[in-house]
Design an enzyme around this catalytic site. Structure first.
Site, PDB file in Angstrom:
ATOM      1  N   MET A  50       0.991   5.409  -6.532  1.00 47.37           N
ATOM      2  CA  MET A  50       0.055   4.340  -6.191  1.00 47.37           C
ATOM      3  C   MET A  50       0.727   2.993  -6.421  1.00 47.37           C
ATOM      4  O   MET A  50       1.077   2.647  -7.555  1.00 47.37           O
ATOM      5  CB  MET A  50      -1.217   4.450  -7.048  1.00 47.37           C
ATOM      6  CG  MET A  50      -2.064   5.667  -6.756  1.00 47.37           C
ATOM      7  SD  MET A  50      -3.437   5.851  -7.930  1.00 47.37           S
ATOM      8  CE  MET A  50      -2.575   6.623  -9.332  1.00 47.37           C
ATOM      9  N   CYS A 136       2.340   4.977   4.202  1.00 46.38           N
ATOM     10  CA  CYS A 136       1.812   3.643   3.895  1.00 46.38           C
ATOM     11  C   CYS A 136       1.464   2.887   5.180  1.00 46.38           C
ATOM     12  O   CYS A 136       2.305   2.746   6.076  1.00 46.38           O
ATOM     13  CB  CYS A 136       2.824   2.843   3.089  1.00 46.38           C
ATOM     14  SG  CYS A 136       2.227   1.182   2.655  1.00 46.38           S
TER      15      CYS A 136
END
Length: 352
Positions: A50, A136
């Site tokens: 993360m 992403c």
């Protein structure tokens, strides 16, 4: 002058009060001789990478709460190429971490090759695996051909995986999305291409890149990927608590599950998800226990050299559900140093 306690000492002294273990078992070495498939079958709930969250303190909390493996924040291979110390700070494990999964991102095959060699040399036996971020959706990443942009360039993605496999003696995995837009679902075909290139596992976030983090993750699309490949699939998306993490594993037929936002203020979620998968109902964590974990987490921030401002987010997560939580979170926004956060936790506990 007394030396400040190490992260190992903090886990040993403060972990029991928070129902967290100081005995952090390595993911790779503890199962020497077992395949990645066997390791994931035994310990399927992993702490996801993360950005801006999974620093060393966060990873230590997760592993103390039962995560068998934790991932770095995504690391730029270009940053490694230019020997950026800030980049290396994202890679270097804390001395208390038995091992670490490093997630890399970029689009230059040679930079990936160079980063693999450098990470292997730097981490040695503590490098558990290397993951490539192909998921992403953030424009500053995709505009350079990295992250989910690689879903449109399977040849380059395969070349990256192949280069890493050649350089490394640890598993190489990838994290993908099911496609960039709803008009172009690529999950199964792309995952097969990564498997053919040598990927040992494929993590699948069940959203399109165009969704960013909005809407719902599609468990059915993750299942399609799991049925399309022979390597383990790691399900990702909406594992927001232990029951939902266990349900995601069942619904997708995946070998393992990433827990990301579900671990915010809940380092026990990994242990609880394993219990939920076994048909048990995890007991709720009382506020006093969560405050004990908050104190430990704040002290770990200091011990690992992280900026104490990260404790503001932690306060919001650990204080969820306590009486007058909104007012306490507002107070946390005005805390400056570690003593302020610890004093806040004491004040909250006095009201319980």
């Amino acid at each position: 002058m007394t030396e400040p306690p190490s992260t190992s000492e903090l886990l040993a002294s403060l972990g029991p009060a928070a129902d967290l273990s100081a005995a952090l078992a390595p993911f790779a070495a503890c199962a020497r001789g077992l395949s990645l498939v066997e390791r994931l079958a035994a310990h399927p709930f992993l702490m996801a990478p993360m950005a801006g969250v999974s620093d060393a303190a966060y990873r230590l909390m997760a592993r103390a709460g039962g995560a068998p493996l934790a991932y770095s924040e995504m690391v730029s291979v270009t940053g490694i190429h230019y020997a950026s110390e800030k980049t290396w700070e994202l890679v270097d494990p804390d001395p208390a971490e038995p091992d670490l999964a490093v997630q890399l991102f970029g689009s230059d095959v040679d930079h990936f090759r160079e980063a693999a060699r450098a990470a292997r040399e730097r981490l040695g036996a503590r490098l558990a695996l290397v993951d490539v971020n192909m998921a992403c959706p953030v424009p500053k990443v995709t505009r350079n051909g990295a992250g989910s942009a690689l879903l449109d360039d399977p040849a380059r993605a395969a070349a990256i995986v192949g280069a890493l496999v050649e350089e490394l003696d640890v598993p190489v995995t990838v994290k993908i999305r099911i496609g960039r837009t709803p008009q172009k679902i690529v999950g199964p075909a792309f995952a097969r291409a990564m498997e053919e290139a040598g990927a040992a596992a494929v993590a699948v976030h069940g959203r399109f890149a165009s969704q960013m983090y909005r809407g719902s993750s599609d468990a059915g699309q993750i299942r399609r990927v799991a049925e399309a490949v022979g390597v383990p699939v790691i399900a990702s998306g909406d594992a927001l608590d232990a029951p939902r993490a266990a349900a995601l594993l069942r619904e997708t037929g995946a070998a393992a599950c990433f827990v990301a936002r579900g671990s915010y203020g809940n380092p026990w979620v990994f242990r609880d998800a394993a219990a939920a998968l076994a048909g048990e109902v995890p007991a709720p964590r009382p506020a006093a226990l969560r405050l004990a974990a908050f104190r430990l987490h704040v002290r770990l921030l200091v011990a690992t050299g992280a900026h104490i401002a990260r404790a503001r987010s932690l306060a919001g997560w650990y204080l969820r559900g306590v009486p007058d939580a909104a007012a306490w979170r507002e107070r946390a926004m005005h805390c400056v140093g570690v003593d302020d956060y610890l004093a806040l936790a004491d004040e909250v506990e006095a009201t319980l």
